[in-house]
Design a protein around this motif. Structure first.
Motif, short mmCIF file in Angstrom:
data_model
loop_
_atom_site.label_atom_id
_atom_site.label_comp_id
_atom_site.label_asym_id
_atom_site.label_seq_id
_atom_site.Cartn_x
_atom_site.Cartn_y
_atom_site.Cartn_z
N CYS A 1 -4.53 3.94 -0.84
CA CYS A 1 -3.22 3.40 -0.45
C CYS A 1 -2.49 4.37 0.46
CB CYS A 1 -2.38 3.13 -1.70
SG CYS A 1 -2.95 1.73 -2.70
N LEU B 1 0.81 -1.21 0.00
CA LEU B 1 0.00 0.00 0.00
C LEU B 1 0.85 1.27 0.00
CD1 LEU B 1 -2.79 -1.03 2.53
CD2 LEU B 1 -2.91 -1.03 0.03
N GLY C 1 1.63 0.54 -3.97
CA GLY C 1 0.27 0.92 -4.32
C GLY C 1 0.13 2.39 -4.70
#
Length: 333
Positions: A168, A83, A87
């Protein structure tokens, strides 16, 4: 004793704010250094891969030192890498390939508002009106900074990707706060960052496919507003300052403030990036952008200086201790 504790709390809050501002400055300088490399011939995804992979190599000794984290906090490390590192970068660069950069940046920086929404509606904890007002002002100011009205043709998938980058980024702020109240058992933030970068680099290797990159660009010079700068020097700035320093100071600031407050201060990244582009790349600011930058600063100050209202159920605000419950209550997430 009360005065001494208050003084230490004030110094900790001030240090957290300074770290958050330093993180915003470091992150904000990434675009100024990356743009000349992209204009010199590197693909944007390749620049992202060089950034993350280079930072992962720098942090590798810390990963070895904190290898026990792989056994103790595998989910946290995987979440941070997927994330907070891979991400955000992948979703943002995919988004700007379909919608205007300003629109994508504004949607991504809805993250502070999403953090407050997470605290209010998922964790069911109250937030102060001042903190909410600060987020509203910051987002409104960002709309002026990026001149969102200049991009009118929106692509649905592009907006969805930009929203994915925002989600994210929420993961970055929430995960950065994990274990801040666990004392000696708290995961070392440097170890978390090191493994996050390693995991992010592995994921981005599959996405960016660096074996097809034009490596010769790094041996030449790139131009920054007509001035020739060694491409390697720009890459070093992106890796060491815009990634390693930025992530370290960002995580440490969340530990001293809270995810939602650090998120609001992080909105200054857009302002800093715009100012640096004005000074170093000759991209001048318009009057609405200057006004928007002031509004972002005001919003960040209001959110940072707000305190829980007396007699309330300890609403989440910029200072104090109640927000630290995020660590304990967010572990399962």
């Amino acid at each position: 004793m009360h005065t001494s504790v208050s003084s230490r709390g004030g110094r900790g809050k001030g240090a957290g704010l300074a770290l958050a501002l330093g993180s915003a400055l470091a992150f904000g300088g990434s675009g100024v250094a990356a743009k000349p490399l992209i204009e010199a011939g590197l693909d944007p995804l390749h620049v992202v891969w060089l950034r993350v992979a280079g930072a992962a190599l720098v942090m590798l000794p810390l990963a070895v030192r904190h290898r026990a984290l792989l056994r103790r906090r595998p989910a946290l490390l995987a979440g941070f890498g997927l994330l907070a590192v891979a991400g955000v970068q992948a979703c943002y660069f995919a988004a700007i390939s379909r919608i205007p950069v300003g629109v994508a940046l504004l949607v991504e920086y809805l993250a502070p508002a999403l953090v407050l929404g997470w605290v209010r509606f998922v964790q069911r904890r109250p937030v102060t009106r001042a903190a909410a007002l600060g987020v509203v002002l910051a987002v409104g100011g960002l709309a002026c900074v990026v001149e969102v009205w200049s991009g009118l043709g929106f692509d649905a998938l592009g907006l969805l990707l930009a929203l994915g980058a925002a989600c994210c980024q929420v993961g970055y702020f929430v995960l950065s706060d994990q274990g801040s109240d666990s004392g000696a058992d708290a995961p070392d933030p440097l170890g978390v960052i090191a493994y996050g970068l390693l995991i992010g680099a592995a994921v981005l290797t599959v996405v960016a496919r660096p074996w097809g990159m034009d490596w010769s660009v790094l041996a030449d010079s790139a131009h920054m507003d007509g001035t020739a700068v060694p491409a390697v020097a720009l890459l070093a700035w992106i890796v060491l300052v815009a990634t390693v320093v930025a992530y370290v100071t960002g995580v440490l600031s969340v530990r001293r403030l809270s995810p939602q407050v650090a998120g609001v201060v992080a909105c200054l990244e857009a302002v800093i990036a715009t100012v640096l582009a004005w000074v170093l790349l000759g991209e001048h600011l318009s009057a609405p952008q200057i006004v928007g930058g002031v509004v972002v600063l005001v919003g960040a100050f209001i959110a940072q200086s707000s305190t829980p209202a007396k007699g309330s159920a300890e609403p989440v605000a910029a200072g104090g201790g109640p927000e630290r419950e995020l660590s304990a209550r967010g572990t399962a997430t």
